[in-house]
Design a protein around this motif. Sequence first.
Motif, PDB file in Angstrom:
ATOM      1  N   GLY A 103       0.696   6.305  -5.119  1.00 44.97           N
ATOM      2  CA  GLY A 103       1.833   5.140  -4.913  1.00 44.97           C
ATOM      3  C   GLY A 103       0.811   4.022  -4.573  1.00 44.97           C
ATOM      4  N   THR A 104      -0.514   3.289  -4.595  1.00 39.46           N
ATOM      5  CA  THR A 104      -0.824   2.887  -4.271  1.00 39.46           C
ATOM      6  C   THR A 104      -1.322   2.203  -5.687  1.00 39.46           C
ATOM      7  OG1 THR A 104      -2.912   3.612  -3.121  1.00 39.46           O
ATOM      8  CG2 THR A 104      -3.590   1.509  -4.056  1.00 39.46           C
ATOM      9  N   VAL A 105      -1.053   2.923  -6.842  1.00 35.47           N
ATOM     10  CA  VAL A 105      -1.493   2.647  -7.951  1.00 35.47           C
ATOM     11  C   VAL A 105       0.142   2.236  -8.201  1.00 35.47           C
ATOM     12  CG1 VAL A 105      -1.736   3.651 -10.123  1.00 35.47           C
ATOM     13  CG2 VAL A 105      -3.147   3.792  -8.563  1.00 35.47           C
TER      14      VAL A 105
ATOM     15  N   ILE B 176      -5.933  -1.075   1.188  1.00 33.41           N
ATOM     16  CA  ILE B 176      -7.297  -0.737   0.642  1.00 33.41           C
ATOM     17  C   ILE B 176      -6.523   1.152   0.599  1.00 33.41           C
ATOM     18  CG2 ILE B 176      -9.570   0.360   0.312  1.00 33.41           C
ATOM     19  CD1 ILE B 176      -9.793  -2.705   0.901  1.00 33.41           C
ATOM     20  N   ASN B 177      -6.899   2.231  -0.082  1.00 31.40           N
ATOM     21  CA  ASN B 177      -6.189   2.928   0.369  1.00 31.40           C
ATOM     22  C   ASN B 177      -7.024   4.620   0.933  1.00 31.40           C
ATOM     23  OD1 ASN B 177      -4.292   5.579  -0.278  1.00 31.40           O
ATOM     24  ND2 ASN B 177      -5.932   6.384  -1.143  1.00 31.40           N
ATOM     25  N   ASP B 178      -7.079   4.853   1.651  1.00 32.06           N
ATOM     26  CA  ASP B 178      -7.695   6.050   2.036  1.00 32.06           C
ATOM     27  C   ASP B 178      -8.239   7.205   1.412  1.00 32.06           C
ATOM     28  OD1 ASP B 178     -10.025   6.548   4.200  1.00 32.06           O
ATOM     29  OD2 ASP B 178      -8.007   7.156   5.871  1.00 32.06           O
TER      30      ASP B 178
ATOM     31  N   ARG C 125       3.477   6.754   2.783  1.00 32.57           N
ATOM     32  CA  ARG C 125       3.690   7.383   1.303  1.00 32.57           C
ATOM     33  C   ARG C 125       2.828   7.501  -0.112  1.00 32.57           C
ATOM     34  NH1 ARG C 125       9.389   7.477   1.636  1.00 32.57           N
ATOM     35  NH2 ARG C 125      10.420   6.556   3.462  1.00 32.57           N
ATOM     36  N   SER C 126       1.518   8.137   0.414  1.00 33.52           N
ATOM     37  CA  SER C 126       1.003   8.906  -0.641  1.00 33.52           C
ATOM     38  C   SER C 126       1.318   9.227  -1.594  1.00 33.52           C
ATOM     39  CB  SER C 126      -0.676   9.469  -0.095  1.00 33.52           C
ATOM     40  OG  SER C 126      -1.130   8.435   0.959  1.00 33.52           O
ATOM     41  N   GLY C 127       1.576   9.311  -2.607  1.00 33.54           N
ATOM     42  CA  GLY C 127       1.851  10.575  -3.611  1.00 33.54           C
ATOM     43  C   GLY C 127       3.000  10.457  -4.026  1.00 33.54           C
TER      44      GLY C 127
ATOM     45  N   ASN D  71       0.681  -1.084   0.143  1.00 35.05           N
ATOM     46  CA  ASN D  71      -0.132   0.464  -0.006  1.00 35.05           C
ATOM     47  C   ASN D  71       0.989   1.037  -0.324  1.00 35.05           C
ATOM     48  OD1 ASN D  71       1.266   0.560   2.285  1.00 35.05           O
ATOM     49  ND2 ASN D  71      -0.721   0.398   3.202  1.00 35.05           N
ATOM     50  N   ASP D  72       0.235   2.875   0.262  1.00 36.43           N
ATOM     51  CA  ASP D  72       1.171   3.193   0.663  1.00 36.43           C
ATOM     52  C   ASP D  72       0.899   4.470   1.696  1.00 36.43           C
ATOM     53  OD1 ASP D  72      -1.073   5.623  -0.092  1.00 36.43           O
ATOM     54  OD2 ASP D  72      -0.399   5.811  -2.382  1.00 36.43           O
ATOM     55  N   ASP D  73      -0.174   3.679   1.866  1.00 37.03           N
ATOM     56  CA  ASP D  73      -0.541   4.540   4.010  1.00 37.03           C
ATOM     57  C   ASP D  73       0.087   4.076   4.609  1.00 37.03           C
ATOM     58  OD1 ASP D  73      -2.072   6.206   2.316  1.00 37.03           O
ATOM     59  OD2 ASP D  73      -4.085   4.579   2.985  1.00 37.03           O
ATOM     60  N   GLY D  74       1.199   3.097   4.586  1.00 38.06           N
ATOM     61  CA  GLY D  74       1.891   2.509   5.137  1.00 38.06           C
ATOM     62  C   GLY D  74       0.839   1.802   5.904  1.00 38.06           C
TER      63      GLY D  74
HETATM   64 MN    MN Z   1      -2.063   6.875   0.494  1.00 37.18          MN
END
Ligand code: MN
Length: 255
Positions: free
Chosen positions: A110-112, A96-98, A44-46, A13-16
Amino acid sequence: MIDCPSVRILVSNDDGIGAPGLEALAAALRRLGRVFVCAPESTRSGSSSGLTIHEPLQVQRRGAGCWSVRGNPADAVKIALRELLPSPPDLVVSGINDGLNCGVNILYSGTVAAALEGVQYGIPSFAVSRRYSGRRDFGREARLAARLVRWLYDLRPREAAAFNINFPGGPPKGILATAAEPAPYRDRYHRRRDPRGRIYYWLTGGPPRRLRVDGHATDEWAVSRGYVSVTPLRRDLTDRRLLGELERGIHELDL
Ligand code: MN
């Protein structure tokens, strides 16, 4: 094929690694096969497909088949595939990204990027996001995502594809196959002054809401109407039509 314990799934994920969306997703996917987790240590979103190459990449083992990296989602998936997992997984699932990852946000997400990293290694991959609602419970979406992953995996597209799945905030009305909205956001910067008198900026803005692009429903529109949106993505960015024109005409350039 899927549903047997030998199916191996890498989750990122990218939310950690501590994000509730990742925990719920991993739990739901355990019903389909063996789950490995490798995710950024913190949000690490974005970060898009950013890689850590100017400093050492720190990896922490958190348990059997579970690691965190002091890096981005692309780092996490790449090192899991190349170094940490004993053999390549059958699937990569990110989320699942928030918060939604529709339209042009696909490029920044970052999720994609974690899913596109999987595709780069020829592995069918999925990015899963939900409209931000402040809700911390991702159980319903995680169970639906596991069903969708299973169904999409059994489609077996000719080449490894990435599927970008976006959930609305509330109970979904249904599922739509969509095209990513290509129009940019209406970007705006809030200009503010911090307590020390310095100017700073904060990016904000709203998504475009066109119904259709080239005859297909758009992801932004589907989610805004309460539907789950599923968009097939590819990693190849080359414009084939323009490439043909270039190949025919480039010789005219005299260097
Ligand atoms: Mn995110």
